[in-house]
Design a protein around this motif. Structure first.
Motif, PDB file in Angstrom:
ATOM      1  N   SER A 118       0.804  -1.207   0.000  1.00 22.93           N
ATOM      2  CA  SER A 118       0.000   0.000   0.000  1.00 22.93           C
ATOM      3  C   SER A 118       0.843   1.265   0.000  1.00 22.93           C
ATOM      4  CB  SER A 118      -0.944  -0.014   1.197  1.00 22.93           C
ATOM      5  OG  SER A 118      -0.181   0.001   2.377  1.00 22.93           O
ATOM      6  N   SER A 119       2.009   1.238   0.636  1.00 25.29           N
ATOM      7  CA  SER A 119       2.835   2.448   0.634  1.00 25.29           C
ATOM      8  C   SER A 119       3.354   2.749  -0.763  1.00 25.29           C
ATOM      9  CB  SER A 119       4.018   2.287   1.585  1.00 25.29           C
ATOM     10  OG  SER A 119       3.547   2.188   2.894  1.00 25.29           O
ATOM     11  N   ARG A 120       3.602   1.716  -1.490  1.00 26.90           N
ATOM     12  CA  ARG A 120       4.037   1.897  -2.874  1.00 26.90           C
ATOM     13  C   ARG A 120       2.925   2.608  -3.652  1.00 26.90           C
ATOM     14  NH1 ARG A 120       3.676  -0.832  -7.845  1.00 26.90           N
ATOM     15  NH2 ARG A 120       5.657  -0.922  -8.989  1.00 26.90           N
ATOM     16  N   LEU A 138       0.557   4.354  -2.431  1.00 26.63           N
ATOM     17  CA  LEU A 138       0.360   5.676  -1.861  1.00 26.63           C
ATOM     18  C   LEU A 138       1.355   6.664  -2.463  1.00 26.63           C
ATOM     19  CD1 LEU A 138      -0.953   7.530   0.268  1.00 26.63           C
ATOM     20  CD2 LEU A 138       0.704   6.669   1.916  1.00 26.63           C
ATOM     21  N   VAL A 139       2.643   6.288  -2.446  1.00 26.35           N
ATOM     22  CA  VAL A 139       3.671   7.206  -2.936  1.00 26.35           C
ATOM     23  C   VAL A 139       3.504   7.448  -4.435  1.00 26.35           C
ATOM     24  CG1 VAL A 139       6.150   7.537  -3.285  1.00 26.35           C
ATOM     25  CG2 VAL A 139       5.305   6.593  -1.115  1.00 26.35           C
ATOM     26  N   LEU A 140       3.313   6.380  -5.190  1.00 30.44           N
ATOM     27  CA  LEU A 140       3.161   6.563  -6.640  1.00 30.44           C
ATOM     28  C   LEU A 140       1.914   7.388  -6.959  1.00 30.44           C
ATOM     29  CD1 LEU A 140       4.263   3.033  -7.925  1.00 30.44           C
ATOM     30  CD2 LEU A 140       5.442   5.212  -8.322  1.00 30.44           C
ATOM     31  N   GLY A 141       0.849   7.156  -6.204  1.00 27.65           N
ATOM     32  CA  GLY A 141      -0.374   7.935  -6.410  1.00 27.65           C
ATOM     33  C   GLY A 141      -0.153   9.406  -6.114  1.00 27.65           C
ATOM     34  N   ARG A 142       0.570   9.678  -5.042  1.00 21.96           N
ATOM     35  CA  ARG A 142       0.882  11.073  -4.707  1.00 21.96           C
ATOM     36  C   ARG A 142       1.682  11.739  -5.816  1.00 21.96           C
ATOM     37  NH1 ARG A 142       3.624  10.619   1.223  1.00 21.96           N
ATOM     38  NH2 ARG A 142       1.777  10.398   2.525  1.00 21.96           N
ATOM     39  N   LEU A 143       2.653  10.998  -6.341  1.00 16.71           N
ATOM     40  CA  LEU A 143       3.515  11.594  -7.367  1.00 16.71           C
ATOM     41  C   LEU A 143       2.720  11.884  -8.634  1.00 16.71           C
ATOM     42  CD1 LEU A 143       6.789   9.503  -6.881  1.00 16.71           C
ATOM     43  CD2 LEU A 143       6.272  11.798  -6.048  1.00 16.71           C
ATOM     44  N   ARG A 144       1.816  10.970  -8.984  1.00 16.82           N
ATOM     45  CA  ARG A 144       0.989  11.216 -10.173  1.00 16.82           C
ATOM     46  C   ARG A 144       0.099  12.431  -9.936  1.00 16.82           C
ATOM     47  NH1 ARG A 144       0.181   5.718  -9.900  1.00 16.82           N
ATOM     48  NH2 ARG A 144       1.619   4.604 -11.264  1.00 16.82           N
ATOM     49  N   ALA A 145      -0.473  12.497  -8.738  1.00 10.69           N
ATOM     50  CA  ALA A 145      -1.336  13.642  -8.431  1.00 10.69           C
ATOM     51  C   ALA A 145      -0.529  14.935  -8.455  1.00 10.69           C
ATOM     52  CB  ALA A 145      -1.997  13.445  -7.070  1.00 10.69           C
ATOM     53  N   ALA A 146       0.706  14.867  -7.962  1.00  8.43           N
ATOM     54  CA  ALA A 146       1.550  16.063  -7.914  1.00  8.43           C
ATOM     55  C   ALA A 146       1.844  16.579  -9.317  1.00  8.43           C
ATOM     56  CB  ALA A 146       2.857  15.753  -7.183  1.00  8.43           C
TER      57      ALA A 146
END
Ligand code: SF4
Lengths: 218, 474
Positions: free
Chosen positions: A20-22, A24-32
């Motif tokens: 899930s952290s993977r 989470l981080v990848l999702g954040r980066l895409r959103a960013a």
């Protein structure tokens, strides 16, 4: 439909099943980065690329500038120089170091891959070949080939004697990058171990070999 | 709750991104310490000279900077894809990749990895990322000793001190102070120790040798990670990095996600930019590169921890994201007139100097580091020095616009930083500000360069006190 469940995460298909952290981080980066991704930039490589063979004199100068000791000799003269440098001390050598480089009668321990760290550390000197040397920076690079050995060999003895053939000398960092194989363990060495942590005074010899001899062989 | 996919700041209560006090207060303490100022001034002057000399040897320096800047912009644009590629390559090569959303998670991952080895001690090679997340404290709380092996970090650790410079963390200590620290805190040290740098270095060698040979786990950072090949690189000087990366059975590398580079070829750019702008050497004494696990050579277990901890939030700001291009060379510190006077501690974060002033507030959220964007005179020296051309002045202005300060305070802080850049103005500013108030007009008659501030509508609202009084009260 269950209105009480937590919102479904933004989970692109190709990342499903991962931790899930993977996600989470990848999702954040895409959103960013947002929907309007900045276009991947063209990288201008107008700097000097590989220039081919390097000047052995420049290499020698730059090695000496960082307090490595440079010796010039012919292939036939390697053993004699090493004999002088060993001065009776014991050496450890990698499995593929040519026998002909070693002076007859020298105390030499050949690494078969099973020497302990303590056994390696007990030797004063290590003798190796190199993969490539960079004239512009005074750097030798080891790639753990059989004539250079595993990385620990050149780390624990206090003196490193490195044999570089002049046809291994390249001009610049881009040349070295082009020649080296990234999958191998690589050690780039520019002079002996050093620190400038005390008032910016360069002091040779903290944890690695305190003395570096380079034999430039023509 | 945090919804998946929302960029997040570095959490409070863990790590070292926030100081105990705002920059002006911390700077005031530092300004009073003349020994510190001398040490820092000597160090930055020395590195500047060395760096300029070796940069001058490269006719294509500007082209290298252009390439470095473009590669980093490309990395940011493709960060998710590059990280997945890196993960795949490292995994194929026998490594294990972990993802840490923030400092707490990274600390928990590393702690459990160390626990799994059964070791109660790790050796560490200098890493900004692990300082940022407070890893040593987290390990200690779990009963695991973390031994710093860089000479400077060792000096800092034995002196129960904080690092003050990215590259030379003990830059604020001179040889006599270091000798005292060793005599006091280094077990088994020779009481006849002198303050010769060579003797001090030899003492550290003896002290750490046994620890290197007997510790089964190492923790490192990474300077670069190549997505295309899965190769990690650590650039260092002393050989303690090689010890940590070679001798232990298990290696755990904690890396900020922005450190990834697309291709192997990109190293030809950064291995030229970094040493020359960092230590001012043509090449640093040692660089180690490894790809996953090599049977029979080096650690047979390798873990890579990819750390977000606020970076996704920095990426979300299309102007601010260039702060993620930083390769931690510290050139911007060494040219900064404000850093030279205050030293690194005043910035409160593990990232000091100009880059710290723009990176820390973005990682934490501006409200937690609101005064840092003012810790600059906007003189532009950092931009010129930066090997990857980060426009730090532009970022400072960008962040100042977000900082929740009353206008007058903002102007005063900025002007104070400016005067630190111009020592003669320090005294003049005092009179000038007074004059401006007496004149009752918008700063008319201010000497250059303070006259520049007359354009700022804020100036007449300056507090009814002198710069020095203002500074002294902070
Ligand atoms: S911002 Fe630029 S100059 Fe400053 S440390 Fe980072 S790379 Fe170096």
């Amino acid at each position: 439909m269950n209105n009480h469940s937590t919102p479904a995460p933004l989970r692109p298909e190709d990342d499903s099943g991962a931790g899930s952290s993977r996600d989470l981080v990848l999702g954040r980066l895409r959103a960013a980065l947002g929907d309007q991704r900045p276009a991947p930039a063209e990288v201008p490589r107008a700097y000097q690329g590989p220039a081919g063979a390097g000047d052995a004199h420049r290499l020698a100068e730059n090695l000496a500038d960082y307090h490595a000791t440079v010796h010039h000799c012919s292939t036939g003269g390697i053993a004699a120089v090493i004999d002088r440098l060993l001065a009776g001390r014991a050496a450890v050598v990698p499995p593929g170091l040519p026998e002909g480089w070693l002076p007859p009668g020298a105390t030499v321990l050949r690494d078969d891959g099973h020497l302990t760290h303590a056994q390696i550390a007990a030797k004063d000197v290590v003798i190796t070949a190199a993969a490539v040397a960079i004239a512009a920076t005074g750097t030798i690079v080891l790639d753990a080939s059989l004539d250079q050995g595993r990385r620990v060999l050149t780390l624990l003895p206090d003196v490193h004697v490195c044999i570089v053939h002049t046809d291994q000398v390249v001009a610049s960092v881009p040349d070295a990058i082009a020649r080296l194989e990234p999958g191998r363990p690589l050690t780039w060495i520019s002079g002996p171990s050093a620190t400038s942590d005390i008032e910016l005074d360069r002091v040779e010899g903290v944890h690695g070999p305190r003395t570096l001899h380079v034999l430039l062989v023509t | 709750m945090t919804f998946l996919g929302m960029p997040a700041r570095a959490p409070r209560g863990v790590g070292h991104l926030r100081g105990d006090q705002p920059f002006p207060a911390a700077a005031r303490e530092a300004l009073a310490n003349s020994q510190l100022r001398r040490n820092v001034g000597h160090a930055t002057t020395t590195i500047r000279g060395k760096s300029a000399a070796v940069i001058g040897e490269l006719p294509d320096w500007q082209q290298l900077r252009e390439a470095g800047s473009a590669i980093k912009a490309d990395v940011m644009a493709r960060l998710p894809e590059l990280l997945k590629q890196l993960e795949a390559r490292v995994t194929e090569a026998g490594g294990v990749v972990h993802w840490a959303a923030d400092a707490n998670e990274a600390n928990a991952i590393v702690t459990s990895l160390v626990r799994a080895t059964g070791s109660d001690r790790v050796i560490k090679v200098k890493s900004m990322a692990t300082q940022e997340i407070g890893l040593n404290e987290a390990l200690e709380a779990a009963g695991i000793a973390a031994v710093e092996t860089d000479l400077a970090e060792l000096i800092v650790q034995l002196g129960r001190d904080k690092p003050s410079h990215i590259l030379v963390p003990a830059i604020h200590r001179n040889r006599a102070e270091i000798r005292e620290i060793f005599l006091r805190a280094m077990p088994g040290v020779d009481p006849a120790l002198t303050d010769e740098p060579r003797v001090l270095a030899a003492a550290a060698r003896r002290y750490l040798r046994e620890t290197f040979l007997s510790t089964k786990v190492a923790v490192s950072g990474a300077n670069f990670a190549i997505a295309e090949t899965g190769t990690l690189a650590v650039v260092e000087s002393e050989g303690n990095g090689r010890m940590c990366l070679t001798l232990p059975d298990t290696l755990i590398t904690v890396m900020g996600i922005e450190k990834v580079l697309p291709t192997w070829q990109d190293l030809e750019v950064f291995l030229q930019l970094l040493p020359r702008s960092s230590t001012g050497e043509r090449m640093n004494p040692y660089t180690t590169m490894w790809t996953g696990v090599t049977p029979g050579d080096g650690p047979q277990e390798f873990h890579l921890v990819l750390l977000d901890n606020g970076r996704s939030a920095v990426l979300a700001d299309s102007v601010g994201r260039q702060a993620l291009h930083c390769i931690r060379c510290s050139a911007c510190l060494n040219v900064c007139p404000v850093y030279e006077r205050t030293g690194g501690h005043a910035y409160g974060s593990v990232y000091p100097g100009p880059i710290g002033a723009v990176l820390s507030p973005q990682l934490t959220g501006i409200e937690d580091n609101a005064s840092l964007p003012y810790a600059s005179s906007l003189c532009g020296a950092c931009f010129d020095a930066c090997p990857v051309k980060i426009n730090i002045p532009e970022l400072l202005v960008h962040l100042r616009n977000q900082a929740p300060h009353p206008a007058a305070e903002r102007a005063a802080m900025a002007a104070a930083a400016y005067t630190m850049d111009h020592p003669k103005l320090y005294a003049a500013a005092q009179r000038a500000a007074k004059l401006a108030r007496i004149a009752g007009r918008r700063g008319q008659g201010l000497p250059r360069p303070l006259s520049g501030w007359t354009a700022a509508r804020d100036l007449p609202e300056l507090p009814k006190e002198t710069f020095r009084q203002w500074w002294a009260k902070r």
